[in-house]
Design an enzyme around this catalytic site. Structure first.
Site, short mmCIF file in Angstrom:
data_model
loop_
_atom_site.label_atom_id
_atom_site.label_comp_id
_atom_site.label_asym_id
_atom_site.label_seq_id
_atom_site.Cartn_x
_atom_site.Cartn_y
_atom_site.Cartn_z
N GLU A 90 0.87 -1.18 0.00
CA GLU A 90 0.00 0.00 0.00
C GLU A 90 0.91 1.23 0.00
O GLU A 90 1.98 1.20 0.63
CB GLU A 90 -0.88 -0.03 1.26
CG GLU A 90 -1.99 1.00 1.23
CD GLU A 90 -3.11 0.68 2.21
OE1 GLU A 90 -3.31 -0.51 2.60
OE2 GLU A 90 -3.79 1.64 2.62
N ILE A 95 1.95 15.82 1.00
CA ILE A 95 2.73 17.04 0.80
C ILE A 95 2.25 17.99 1.88
O ILE A 95 1.09 18.41 1.89
CB ILE A 95 2.52 17.61 -0.61
CG1 ILE A 95 3.10 16.63 -1.64
CG2 ILE A 95 3.16 18.98 -0.75
CD1 ILE A 95 2.92 17.03 -3.08
N GLY A 102 -1.67 20.86 -5.81
CA GLY A 102 -2.36 21.09 -7.08
C GLY A 102 -1.48 21.60 -8.20
O GLY A 102 -1.98 22.16 -9.17
N TYR A 141 -4.18 10.61 -8.10
CA TYR A 141 -3.97 9.16 -8.23
C TYR A 141 -4.40 8.66 -9.62
O TYR A 141 -3.71 7.84 -10.23
CB TYR A 141 -4.72 8.40 -7.13
CG TYR A 141 -4.30 8.80 -5.73
CD1 TYR A 141 -3.00 9.21 -5.46
CD2 TYR A 141 -5.21 8.78 -4.68
CE1 TYR A 141 -2.62 9.59 -4.18
CE2 TYR A 141 -4.83 9.16 -3.39
CZ TYR A 141 -3.53 9.56 -3.16
OH TYR A 141 -3.16 9.94 -1.89
#
Ligand SMILES: CC(C)(COP(=O)(O)OP(=O)(O)OC[C@H]1O[C@@H](n2cnc3c(N)ncnc32)[C@H](O)[C@@H]1OP(=O)(O)O)[C@@H](O)C(=O)NCCC(=O)NCCS
Length: 190
Positions: A90, A95, A102, A141
């Site tokens: 996993e 951040i 973004g 992701y």
């Protein structure tokens, strides 16, 4: 001190530096950051954080995410729940420096982590879990190739609301963006 173990377009991944404990404690105590993480309930001061970083840096496969432009650590990424028999793990990423959100830093770091996981460790699958309200993370992701495979319904309760825990994964044959492969191919040519 950071070391360029894996180099991306905007960041590099380095062994973790426990001296960053104050910075991490500040990030982890920021609810805007930690409401996306499991450890939001914990009280973490710089001493506890130092111990956590020391432990993480000794465990396998945890990295500091460092900005290439100024050699500043902006967060961390690592593997846990490692299963050597089925070659799966996993991944967790954060951040802490919100100025970096973004702007592509997370996907760059995750790409390096997946490259390491699939092309150095030879793992076959990587999964992750995220809260359904974390749209930025879900978009990040998907960008690196994770697919949504299910949800733990109402697995997260916060601020009086129930949210699903989204489960995503990626298989080694779905990961295309390898710079480690390019390095190995170059070595063959010269
Ligand atoms: C989740 C995290 C690692 C993503 O890293 P990042 O650098 O912010 O992500 P990226 O910029 O690479 O990708 C984010 C994507 O979401 C989009 N996005 C940005 N802000 C958004 C928002 N408020 N809502 C929805 N999407 C958003 C971006 O446009 C980008 O997609 P695009 O490049 O296709 O346009 C980072 O934001 C973070 O650490 N957040 C706090 C902790 C956390 O949530 N950790 C993950 C726990 S599972």
């Amino acid at each position: 001190m950071y070391f360029k173990k894996l180099i991306g377009e905007m960041v590099y991944l380095s062994p973790m530096n426990p001296e960053d404990c104050e910075k991490y404690a500040e990030w982890i105590n920021d609810i805007e950051v930690s409401s996306n993480l499991g450890l939001v309930k914990k009280q973490i001061n710089e001493f506890i954080e130092r111990e956590m970083l020391q432990n993480l840096s000794k465990q396998e496969f945890n990295f500091a995410i460092v900005d290439k432009k100024n050699d500043e650590a902006i967060g961390s990424v690592g593997l846990f729940q490692i299963d050597y028999i089925n070659r799966s793990a996993e991944v967790g990423i954060f951040i802490g420096n919100k100025n970096y959100w973004g702007k592509g830093y997370g996907s760059d770091a995750l790409n390096l982590m997946l490259d390491f996981t699939f092309n150095i460790l030879n793992f076959n699958s990587v999964k992750l879990k995220t809260y359904s309200y974390n749209s930025r993370a879900i978009n990040c992701y998907k960008k690196v190739g994770f697919k949504e495979v299910g949800a733990l319904r109402e697995g997260k309760i916060i601020a009086g609301e129930k949210y699903d825990i989204i489960v995503m994964d990626i298989l080694s044959n779905e990961f295309k963006n390898s710079y480690i492969k390019k390095i190995v191919n170059l070595n063959q040519i010269y």
